[in-house]
Scaffold this motif. Structure first.
Motif, short mmCIF file in Angstrom:
data_model
loop_
_atom_site.label_atom_id
_atom_site.label_comp_id
_atom_site.label_asym_id
_atom_site.label_seq_id
_atom_site.Cartn_x
_atom_site.Cartn_y
_atom_site.Cartn_z
N GLY A 134 -16.50 -33.36 4.21
CA GLY A 134 -15.49 -33.35 5.25
C GLY A 134 -15.31 -31.97 5.84
N PRO A 135 -14.50 -31.85 6.87
CA PRO A 135 -14.25 -30.54 7.48
C PRO A 135 -13.40 -29.67 6.57
N LEU A 136 -13.42 -28.37 6.80
CA LEU A 136 -12.57 -27.47 6.03
C LEU A 136 -11.11 -27.78 6.34
N VAL A 137 -10.33 -28.10 5.30
CA VAL A 137 -8.91 -28.37 5.50
C VAL A 137 -8.06 -27.18 5.07
N VAL A 188 -11.74 -25.12 1.09
CA VAL A 188 -11.68 -26.46 0.49
C VAL A 188 -11.89 -27.48 1.59
N ARG A 189 -12.86 -28.37 1.39
CA ARG A 189 -13.16 -29.39 2.39
C ARG A 189 -12.39 -30.68 2.10
N GLY A 190 -12.24 -31.49 3.10
CA GLY A 190 -11.51 -32.74 2.96
C GLY A 190 -12.17 -33.68 1.97
N SER A 236 -15.13 -31.64 -10.32
CA SER A 236 -15.20 -30.70 -9.18
C SER A 236 -16.48 -30.86 -8.37
N ASP A 237 -16.36 -30.62 -7.07
CA ASP A 237 -17.53 -30.52 -6.19
C ASP A 237 -17.99 -29.07 -6.09
N TRP A 238 -17.02 -28.15 -6.07
CA TRP A 238 -17.30 -26.72 -6.06
C TRP A 238 -16.54 -26.06 -7.18
#
Length: 705
Positions: free
Chosen positions: A358-361, A399-401, A583-585
């Motif tokens: 997703g986009p950076l939120v 952090v991305r959506g 976690s993704d990152w």
């Protein structure tokens, strides 16, 4: 070393502790409650007996009964307890009190609560020597220093003159162990001694316990819910559930040939560093541990067991010796023996859709948080006036959506302070934060209502975040009331939807916090955080105080909510296996700065930053056959008031290459598009250094699957 240590068990000698058919009850308004029922266990000299099970299983009650330190309404109904040749149940309390602190000692979970804050550390140890060993004042002082040296305490003379608040958690736990071992006890009871410690401190404490056991040749009862610790340190293990022992045997027997569904369920709950949320789903044990005054008929684990039959519910199964020294209280143990993959031990393959980026939120750029010591009134404690504590020092993340950013590091590295800056609970000193493209003010007071709604927080201790006088429904509905745009009927409907989302029944709405378990309270905290439909939830150690079965259920819940709501998490934990899974990152922090960041998969594969490598080597793997390469960090984390020059990790780094580490700040190096390391050592050199260690360790970790 571990293999040689485990072989020390004295099978042919009489046990130091011999508990037979012990039953403990408590008098309540509803009658007698049988909290421990017909429990037997023996511990030999030089042996560590691990006692595991969920909260409420009766582990701590059993320990208190052994030392005859029950509450006023508790009593031992039947059974026997012998310490060597001494029958403890026949002793008058005056003689029993002399055994406390001399022949039997205890180490508790919270070391800060076990020491006197108004007496110096040295005096507290010396007091034990004077009281139980009848030493003179000078002899007792020397004994105190001797014990601190045995604990490998840095500068023991200085530590002896300090007070408890001047020591870290790991140092305090070493002090408590020193006090416990001063009298050379026959039996040492350790009740969750490492639960509140970060992974590197825990590893150092466990190494210390191993070494001291060899010297003191005592019996140790080690109570914990960390199965990885049991696999690495214990000789034998008892699995306790609702007041009874479900399975008992050597560590290898119980972990390699699990003959009770409850044991398999506990091990199936554990996230592994080789897996993540995309490929497996954690196997949480369904239901809850029964209350001791409402036990089911037949097998007490029956209501939660996937193998239950009518005969299981008809009568309580007796313990069976399936092989020499290996006992199980399950009717269907032969089916488990013939089918090692049956039930919950093998985690289910998860068919998760491709995780779209997703986009950076949220973005944080060059965030700093310095605490002015002078402004706090503590400048007299330091040589320089105007001294600053650099808790967070130039941290940048995005952090991305629908994604999770995990943040790991030892206690004091700045993780929580960084999260509090994001939440606006601490005012950042400098830097820029943006939420969904809008500049985010430093403090909550300056943020708009919409911005406050979009960032929520879940804390480590749910008790501290719930008003004990408000019903659970009131706590969850509070955000809706503050929003002011919903009717009472709409609020009630939304609260019911949230209870359903976190898998709690509607009748919990009218309960008070004390009527819920720790895991249930944390579900309520998550439900309340979800009420405002946030963009991001900051999870600060939300699982560390919970049982493995509850942890698995909550991890699955967080992933489910993320999938359905596309919510983002900043997930802080010292449990690297949990961080790897969810976690993704991952960002690795040390002394206020990030030293490694990247995708979860990349950060857990070489090359590592040397600090990340040390953290990974300290993870206790729940398999007694896995031989891990041990990398132990010497000394404590330096003070953020007096930061080391050059690389901040150089004072403890096992791979330090020379003066460049001391004089120059290390550069960032790109391992890949999704992985960066801040280190003077080149990536090729790191790969070469770590290859032999990592290849061997990775092979053994894959076998844990």
């Amino acid at each position: 070393m571990t293999e040689m240590y485990r072989s020390q068990k004295s099978i042919d000698t009489d046990p130091i502790l011999d508990v037979r058919n012990l039953t403990v009850t408590y008098r309540t308004g509803q009658g007698l409650v049988y909290t421990v029922r017909d429990v037997s266990l023996q511990i030999a000299a030089g042996e560590i007996y691990g006692l595991v099970g969920e909260s409420g299983s009766g582990k701590s009650t059993l320990a208190r009964a052994i030392v005859r330190y029950l509450a006023d309404n508790g009593q031992i109904n039947s059974g026997s307890i012998k310490l060597g040749n001494t029958d403890l149940l026949t002793l008058p309390m005056s003689k029993m009190q002399k055994i406390w602190g001399s022949r039997i000692t205890m180490v508790h979970q919270d070391p800060a609560a076990a020491v006197n804050p108004s007496i110096t550390i040295g005096e507290q140890i010396a007091e034990v020597a004077r009281l139980h060993l009848h030493m003179s004042s000078s002899q007792a002082r020397e004994k105190a220093l001797e014990m601190l040296r045995k604990m490998r305490m840095p500068d023991p003379e200085s530590v002896a003159k300090r007070y408890a608040h001047q020591l870290s958690g790991g140092m305090l736990q070493r002090v408590v162990i020193a006090i416990a071992l001063t009298t050379n006890p026959e039996l040492l009871i350790m009740d969750e001694p490492t639960t509140s410690l970060d992974v590197t401190t825990e590893a150092a404490i466990l190494d210390l316990v191993r070494e001291l056991l060899t010297e003191y040749n005592m019996a140790v009862l080690f109570i914990t819910h960390n199965l990885g610790v049991v696999a690495n340190i214990c000789n034998r293990v008892g699995v306790m559930y609702a007041g009874e022992i479900m399975e008992e045997g050597t560590v290898r027997q119980v972990f390699n040939h699990k003959l009770h569904p409850y044991t398999r369920g506990l091990l199936g709950c554990l996230p592994k560093v080789t897996n993540d949320k995309r490929n497996v789903s954690l196997s949480a044990i369904p239901g809850f541990i029964p209350r001791m005054n409402h036990l089911p008929s037949g097998c007490i684990f029956g209501p939660r067991c996937k193998l239950v039959e009518d005969d299981c519910q008809a009568e309580r199964p007796s313990q069976v010796e399936a092989e020499a020294g290996h006992f199980t209280a399950c009717r269907r143990w032969e089916a488990l023996q013939s089918n090692p993959d049956l039930l919950m031990d093998v985690q289910q393959v998860r068919d998760m859709d491709e995780h779209e980026e997703g986009p950076l939120v949220f973005t944080a750029s060059n965030i700093k948080k310095y605490f002015d010591v002078t402004a706090s009134g503590f400048d007299s404690l330091f040589k320089q006036s105007g001294t600053e504590i650099k808790a967070v020092d130039d941290v940048s993340v995005g952090v991305r959506g629908g994604f999770t950013l995990g943040v790991v590091g030892e206690s004091g590295c700045g993780k929580t302070t960084f999260a509090r800056c994001i939440a606006g609970l601490e005012e950042a000193t400098s830097g820029k934060m943006e939420l969904e493209g809008q500049l985010l003010p430093y403090t909550v007071a300056k943020r708009t209502s919409a911005q406050k709604k979009r960032i929520q927080m879940v804390f480590q201790n749910p008790d501290a975040s719930l008003n004990p006088h408000y019903t659970i429904g009131d706590s969850v509905s509070r955000p809706f009331v503050l929003m002011g745009d919903l009717s009472k009927e709409e609020i009630q409907m939304r609260v019911k939807e949230l209870f359903s989302a976190v898998n709690l029944p509607e009748d919990y709405i009218n309960r008070l916090p004390h009527e819920l378990s720790g895991g249930e309270k944390q579900r309520i905290a998550i439900a309340r955080a979800m009420a405002s439909e946030p963009t991001m939830i900051l999870c600060d150690e939300p699982l560390s105080s919970l049982d493995v079965s509850v942890q698995a259920a909550l991890i699955n819940l967080l992933i489910k909510l993320q999938d359905s709501s596309k919510i983002s998490y900043l997930f802080i934990s010292h449990d690297l296996a949990a961080v790897r899974y969810i976690s993704d990152w991952v960002a690795v922090m040390y002394l206020g700065r990030i030293c490694e960041i990247g995708s979860s998969e990349d950060v857990f594969l070489p090359p590592y930053h040397p600090y990340t490598e040390a953290l990974l080597s300290a993870i206790p793997v729940p398999d007694p056959d896995v031989q891990q390469e041990r990398i132990r960090l010497e000394g404590n984390v330096p003070s953020p008031i007096d930061l080391p020059s050059g690389c901040r990790f150089h004072t403890r780094c096992p791979r330090k290459i020379g003066e460049i580490c001391e004089a120059q700040e290390p550069p960032w190096q790109d391992v890949s598009d999704h992985h960066q390391i801040c280190c003077h050592i080149t990536l090729d050199e790191l790969r070469t250094m770590q290859s032999e260690v990592i290849v061997g360790q990775a092979d053994t970790l894959r076998e844990v699957r």
